[in-house]
Design an enzyme around this catalytic site. Structure first.
Site: not given
Length: 277
Positions: A120, A187
């Protein structure tokens, strides 16, 4: 065909080449039996650190360890013959330095046999992504809502509502792509922004709570199979509702055991008597 006569699994290069073409089908997988069921239908299987919440009952993914990820990565790899398999690097295993990220990424690749890792982060992780990809580690990026940063992001919420947020996500996505990631998860990002990012990037975007315009979609398998009844995120569509079926099956089993109905004779082993001569 491979040397063993089996079809080759999809590679990270094959996933990258799907940009702008057929949508990439991605689901999470954590165990051998579930991965075996998903594999024929998916292009990409993600051994996500979401397993901390799905399998271990954690409130966030922050407590997931590298050993946990590798154990489940190995489980998935034991049965997959079609899909490309990516394993998440969990929180704290790559943020310290690009050298730390390389050590842990190489360990995951060597010990699980998976095709690449996911991490991430956007601009702040671009140098690390470039360092990994230059050394043979395929990287799957992740921008927008980043669950590993839930403690500093103010909880799980959609992002991109303000221009400041939107500009940051644009920069993050561009940085990840420029650094060499083969694809990127987008996301929890407002739909117009996810659509814009998909059009701008040369690599596939894999949406979750993003846009139908993304180059592919990913969901947590347990969510889309209806294994949780307590909470359903807005972006999840339940393609099955297995939770009540499992509950009913267990109730029937318990009733038969308590009533002496199971096992029946057909479920037991009888003594084999020698045949008469």
């Amino acid at each position: 065909m491979s040397t063993h006569g089996r079809p080759k699994r999809l590679t990270t290069a094959a996933i990258r080449s799907m940009k702008g073409g057929e949508r990439v089908v991605c689901l999470t997988a954590y165990t051998t039996p579930v991965a075996r069921l998903l594999d024929p239908h998916c292009d990409l299987l993600l051994v996500g650190d979401s397993l901390g919440m799905v399998l271990y009952g954690m409130e966030t993914t922050v407590g997931v360890t590298l050993d946990m990820m590798m154990a489940h990565g190995k489980a998935v790899m034991r049965c997959v013959s079609h899909a490309c398999v990516i394993v998440d690097l969990p929180f704290g295993t790559y943020q310290e330095s690009k050298e730390q990220a390389l050590r842990n990424a190489v360990r995951v690749l060597q010990e699980t046999g998976c095709d690449g890792i996911k991490l991430e982060g956007g601009e702040e992780m671009a140098e690390t992504i470039a360092f990994l990809t230059a050394r043979g580690v395929p990287v799957f990026g992740h921008v927008g809502l980043m669950p590993q940063l839930v403690n500093t992001a103010g909880g799980f919420r959609s992002l991109g509502h303000s221009e400041t947020e939107a500009a940051k996500i644009r920069r993050d996505a561009s940085a990840v792509a420029d650094a060499g990631a083969f694809a990127v998860v987008v996301e929890g990002t407002v739909e117009p922004l996810a659509r814009e990012i998909t059009a701008a990037l040369a690599i596939p975007t894999i949406g979750i709570g993003a846009s139908p315009a993304c180059d592919g979609q990913v969901l947590v398998s347990d969510d889309m199979l209806g294994l949780f009844n307590d909470f359903q995120p807005r972006f999840v569509k339940r393609f099955a509702d297995l939770s009540p079926l499992i509950s009913q099956a267990v109730e029937s089993y318990a009733t038969e055991v308590r009533g002496g109905l199971f096992p029946g004779q057909e479920h037991t082993f009888q003594v084999k008597r020698p045949a008469k001569t």
